[in-house]
Structure formats: structure tokens, C-alpha cells
Write a protein that holds these residues in place. Structure first.
Motif, PDB file in Angstrom:
ATOM      1  N   ILE A 150      -2.001   4.037  -6.334  1.00  0.00           N
ATOM      2  CA  ILE A 150      -1.435   3.732  -7.654  1.00  0.00           C
ATOM      3  C   ILE A 150      -1.105   2.248  -7.770  1.00  0.00           C
ATOM      4  O   ILE A 150      -1.402   1.609  -8.780  1.00  0.00           O
ATOM      5  CB  ILE A 150      -0.185   4.592  -7.890  1.00  0.00           C
ATOM      6  N   ALA A 151      -0.484   1.694  -6.722  1.00  0.00           N
ATOM      7  CA  ALA A 151      -0.128   0.272  -6.756  1.00  0.00           C
ATOM      8  C   ALA A 151      -1.376  -0.597  -6.871  1.00  0.00           C
ATOM      9  O   ALA A 151      -1.415  -1.548  -7.665  1.00  0.00           O
ATOM     10  CB  ALA A 151       0.671  -0.094  -5.506  1.00  0.00           C
ATOM     11  N   ALA A 152      -2.415  -0.265  -6.103  1.00  0.00           N
ATOM     12  CA  ALA A 152      -3.644  -1.064  -6.131  1.00  0.00           C
ATOM     13  C   ALA A 152      -4.298  -1.023  -7.511  1.00  0.00           C
ATOM     14  O   ALA A 152      -4.822  -2.036  -7.986  1.00  0.00           O
ATOM     15  CB  ALA A 152      -4.612  -0.563  -5.069  1.00  0.00           C
ATOM     16  N   ALA A 153      -4.262   0.149  -8.164  1.00  0.00           N
ATOM     17  CA  ALA A 153      -4.886   0.288  -9.482  1.00  0.00           C
ATOM     18  C   ALA A 153      -4.166  -0.543 -10.543  1.00  0.00           C
ATOM     19  O   ALA A 153      -4.751  -0.850 -11.591  1.00  0.00           O
ATOM     20  CB  ALA A 153      -4.911   1.756  -9.899  1.00  0.00           C
ATOM     21  N   HIS A 154      -2.906  -0.915 -10.282  1.00  0.00           N
ATOM     22  CA  HIS A 154      -2.132  -1.670 -11.267  1.00  0.00           C
ATOM     23  C   HIS A 154      -1.782  -3.079 -10.778  1.00  0.00           C
ATOM     24  O   HIS A 154      -0.960  -3.767 -11.380  1.00  0.00           O
ATOM     25  CB  HIS A 154      -0.856  -0.895 -11.637  1.00  0.00           C
ATOM     26  N   TYR A 155      -2.407  -3.482  -9.669  1.00  0.00           N
ATOM     27  CA  TYR A 155      -2.281  -4.852  -9.155  1.00  0.00           C
ATOM     28  C   TYR A 155      -0.834  -5.235  -8.874  1.00  0.00           C
ATOM     29  O   TYR A 155      -0.385  -6.346  -9.181  1.00  0.00           O
ATOM     30  CB  TYR A 155      -2.922  -5.844 -10.138  1.00  0.00           C
ATOM     31  N   ILE A 156      -0.107  -4.295  -8.285  1.00  0.00           N
ATOM     32  CA  ILE A 156       1.264  -4.560  -7.872  1.00  0.00           C
ATOM     33  C   ILE A 156       1.431  -4.097  -6.436  1.00  0.00           C
ATOM     34  O   ILE A 156       0.579  -3.371  -5.888  1.00  0.00           O
ATOM     35  CB  ILE A 156       2.298  -3.838  -8.774  1.00  0.00           C
ATOM     36  N   SER A 157       2.512  -4.509  -5.781  1.00  0.00           N
ATOM     37  CA  SER A 157       2.763  -4.074  -4.410  1.00  0.00           C
ATOM     38  C   SER A 157       3.377  -2.679  -4.415  1.00  0.00           C
ATOM     39  O   SER A 157       3.999  -2.256  -5.395  1.00  0.00           O
ATOM     40  CB  SER A 157       3.723  -5.048  -3.721  1.00  0.00           C
ATOM     41  N   THR A 158       3.206  -1.967  -3.301  1.00  0.00           N
ATOM     42  CA  THR A 158       3.827  -0.644  -3.200  1.00  0.00           C
ATOM     43  C   THR A 158       5.355  -0.778  -3.228  1.00  0.00           C
ATOM     44  O   THR A 158       6.048   0.112  -3.736  1.00  0.00           O
ATOM     45  CB  THR A 158       3.389   0.077  -1.915  1.00  0.00           C
ATOM     46  N   ARG A 159       5.860  -1.873  -2.711  1.00  0.00           N
ATOM     47  CA  ARG A 159       7.313  -2.089  -2.734  1.00  0.00           C
ATOM     48  C   ARG A 159       7.815  -2.163  -4.171  1.00  0.00           C
ATOM     49  O   ARG A 159       8.837  -1.544  -4.512  1.00  0.00           O
ATOM     50  CB  ARG A 159       7.653  -3.374  -1.982  1.00  0.00           C
ATOM     51  N   TYR A 160       7.096  -2.899  -5.018  1.00  0.00           N
ATOM     52  CA  TYR A 160       7.520  -3.006  -6.416  1.00  0.00           C
ATOM     53  C   TYR A 160       7.349  -1.673  -7.138  1.00  0.00           C
ATOM     54  O   TYR A 160       8.174  -1.299  -7.976  1.00  0.00           O
ATOM     55  CB  TYR A 160       6.724  -4.095  -7.127  1.00  0.00           C
ATOM     56  N   LEU A 161       6.298  -0.937  -6.796  1.00  0.00           N
ATOM     57  CA  LEU A 161       6.091   0.388  -7.391  1.00  0.00           C
ATOM     58  C   LEU A 161       7.278   1.298  -7.088  1.00  0.00           C
ATOM     59  O   LEU A 161       7.816   1.969  -7.982  1.00  0.00           O
ATOM     60  CB  LEU A 161       4.802   1.006  -6.844  1.00  0.00           C
TER      61      LEU A 161
END
Length: 335
Positions: free
Chosen positions: A241-252
Motif C-alpha cells: 500500500i505504501a509503495a503504491a502511494h509513494y510514501i513510507s510504511t512508517r508514514y502509512l
């Protein structure tokens, strides 16, 4: 009475020309209530004619409505008579329409569209012959907060500029080729349409609000819609999910923590809800429980049975074959 459109998994067309002149508007009122949600309908002057074509794409319904002058109203009484909660997107193809909801009016000319919510009163007024496309999406698919919904309803979106210029032609092409979408690809196509609408709504929320938090909320809406569209993927998880939205897993994880839940809890809750509905669906009584679980991303049958019992107080098989209500329900507690 013809089969209700909500029960038909294929394209269908109904015409008032098929009934006696004196019965046409009553027939039309029945047709639109079956196709959409219960409504009050008031005829204009002169003889009435109308035609409605509809197709189901997974959980999404696309309809083409052609008629002459009349008004439809969603009132507190008609809302109370139905628990069918949807967002509807009306795209004007021909003629003129005024959509009213939440104290706003959206005058729609060809190419324009607007969002409205079936859980609150609204009206649509057509003063002459028209054609309108109506896309109906379950409210849960967009996962908007009530205060966010109230900001986007009955707001005219031009089909000639920005992302609106992408949405309008897409819906028009779909409506002109109803019979081509009665296939297993239909639900996937519906997911793509919903993703596009989420992008549109998220952008509208960001534009319309000076609140610096609106960008975070818009991103969260896109993420929850992505999750809903990919529940059947057993590998769906924070990293994907994080990769699909160009954010880090930490921020997710931080985004969901601020909502009082976790990514995993939301995925589990939505998967279980879809399984619960399928288990009670009369059309799926012969489908194995394991197949229903796998359809929504549960690859381990024993694990699925445990989490289902924890959520609904019964095993999947018990839940399927009893009419008794069960205590309990899915809780979005942190893992």
C-alpha cells in the motif's frame, strides 16, 4: 412487474413506451425506485416518456436515463424506507438539470457532473427532454467522513477541465457500450472507475478547504479506496500500500494511528464484511466457504474461521445457515 434492476447482473433497458399512456408515469416512478433508491417523482406537463438502461459492474451500477420534464426528490420519508446507502454521480449528457442538496444548487449542462448522497434529502429537476448518466457507488467504497461528504455534494464539476475532462468521456464511453461489460472484467473496471472518482473527490476536498489537514485526509481517502479495490490480493499489506502511494510504511502507519486504527485492522474488517455478505447471499449458497474466503484474501481456511467467529460470534458455516442474528461485529481495534 419487471425484475428489479438491483437484482439483475446484466444490462437491462426499460421503456415507458411498453405500457399504456395513462400508466406511464406510475410505471416510471416504480422503475427509478427499483433502479436507484426510493424517491418521490412528480411529472411535468404533457405526455410522459422515459427510458432507463443499466448495467452492473461489480458493486458499481451505471445507468443511462432519458426522459422529458419531471422532478425526483429524496425525502426524509423515502430515506427512512430504505437502508441502501450510496453516492451517486450524475453526468449530464443532454438537456439541463438542477441538483439540490445540503443547501446548494448545481446547475448541470452537458458535460458537467456532480456528486450527491442518498442518505440525505436531495432533488433533481429536469425542465425539458434530457439524458443523464448516473453512477451509483456504495458509500463504504469511498470511506468519507460525514463532514467531508457535506462539502462535495451538489458542487458542479466541469467535464471540460482538469480531471473532470477525464471522467466525463470515460463514463460516456461506458454508457454507449453497456453490453460489452457483462464479463468477469466488470468488477475490475468498476474498481478503476472508483479509483478515478476518489482521485477527483480528494482533489476537490483539497481545493475547497483552507485546512492544512485536508491533504492528509485526501491521501487517506485514496489509500482506503485502494485497499477496498485490492482486498482479494492475499499479499495486500502495508508495504504494498505504501509503495503504491509513494510514501513510507512508517508514514502509512502514522496516518492510520491518527484515525485510531491500523492498516491491518482495516484490511481485516473489510475482508470480513465482504465474506459475511457473500455467506448470506442466496446466489452463493453453493459456493464453498473456502472459496468465499479466498475471494477476499483469506488463504488460510482455519485462520479465516477463527477471525470470523471472533467478529460475528459464529463460524462461517453456522452464520450461513441460520436466520438468527448474532451478537458482535468487526472492531477496528489496533493490532
Amino acid at each position: 412487474m419487471d425484475p428489479t434492476l438491483k437484482e439483475v447482473a446484466m444490462s437491462l433497458t426499460l421503456r415507458t413506451a411498453d405500457v399504456a399512456l395513462a400508466e406511464r408515469f406510475d410505471y416510471w416512478r416504480s422503475v427509478v425506485c427499483d433502479a436507484f433508491v426510493p424517491l418521490r417523482a412528480e411529472p411535468g406537463e404533457g405526455d410522459f416518456h422515459g427510458e432507463l438502461s443499466t448495467v452492473r459492474l461489480g458493486a458499481v451500477q451505471l445507468s443511462s436515463v432519458e426522459a422529458n420534464a419531471h422532478t425526483v426528490r429524496r425525502t426524509p420519508r423515502t430515506i427512512a424506507s430504505s437502508d441502501r446507502d450510496y453516492f451517486k454521480i450524475g453526468l449530464q449528457v443532454r438537456g439541463y438539470c438542477v441538483l439540490t442538496q445540503d443547501g446548494r444548487e448545481a446547475p448541470l449542462t452537458p458535460g458537467d457532473f456532480a456528486v450527491y448522497d442518498t442518505t440525505r434529502p436531495y432533488s433533481l429537476s429536469f425542465d425539458d427532454t434530457y439524458r443523464q448518466l448516473v453512477l451509483m457507488v456504495p458509500r463504504a467504497r469511498l470511506r468519507l467522513k460525514p463532514e467531508e461528504v457535506a462539502r462535495i455534494t451538489a458542487v458542479r464539476v466541469s467535464g471540460r477541465h482538469g480531471i473532470g475532462a477525464l471522467v466525463s468521456p470515460l463514463l460516456l464511453r461506458l454508457a454507449d457500450h453497456f453490453d460489452e461489460y457483462e464479463s468477469p472484467a466488470g468488477p475490475r473496471l468498476a474498481d478503476n472507475i472508483v479509483d478515478l472518482l476518489v482521485t477527483l473527490i480528494s482533489g476537490q476536498l483539497e481545493l475547497d478547504s483552507p485546512n492544512p489537514d485536508s491533504g492528509r485526509r485526501a491521501l487517506l481517502i485514496r489509500i482506503t479506496s485502494f485497499i477496498e479495490s485490492h482486498l482479494g490480493d492475499p499479499d495486500l499489506g502495508p508495504e504494498t500500500i505504501a509503495a503504491a502511494h509513494y510514501i513510507s510504511t512508517r508514514y502509512l502507519h502514522k496516518l492510520f494511528s491518527q484515525e485510531g486504527t491500523t492498516v491491518s485492522a482495516l484490511i481485516r474488517e473489510r475482508r470480513l464484511e465482504h465474506c459475511r455478505r457473500d455467506l448470506r447471499d442466496p446466489l452463493q449458497l453453493t459456493r464453498p466457504v473456502s472459496a468465499i474466503a479466498a475471494r477476499w484474501g483469506f488463504v488460510d481456511a482455519a485462520h479465516f474461521s477463527r477471525v470470523f467467529r471472533s467478529a460475528y460470534g459464529a463460524s462461517p458455516r453456522e452464520y450461513r445457515f441460520t436466520s438468527e442474528p448474532f451478537e458482535g461485529g468487526v472492531t477496528l481495534s489496533a493490532d
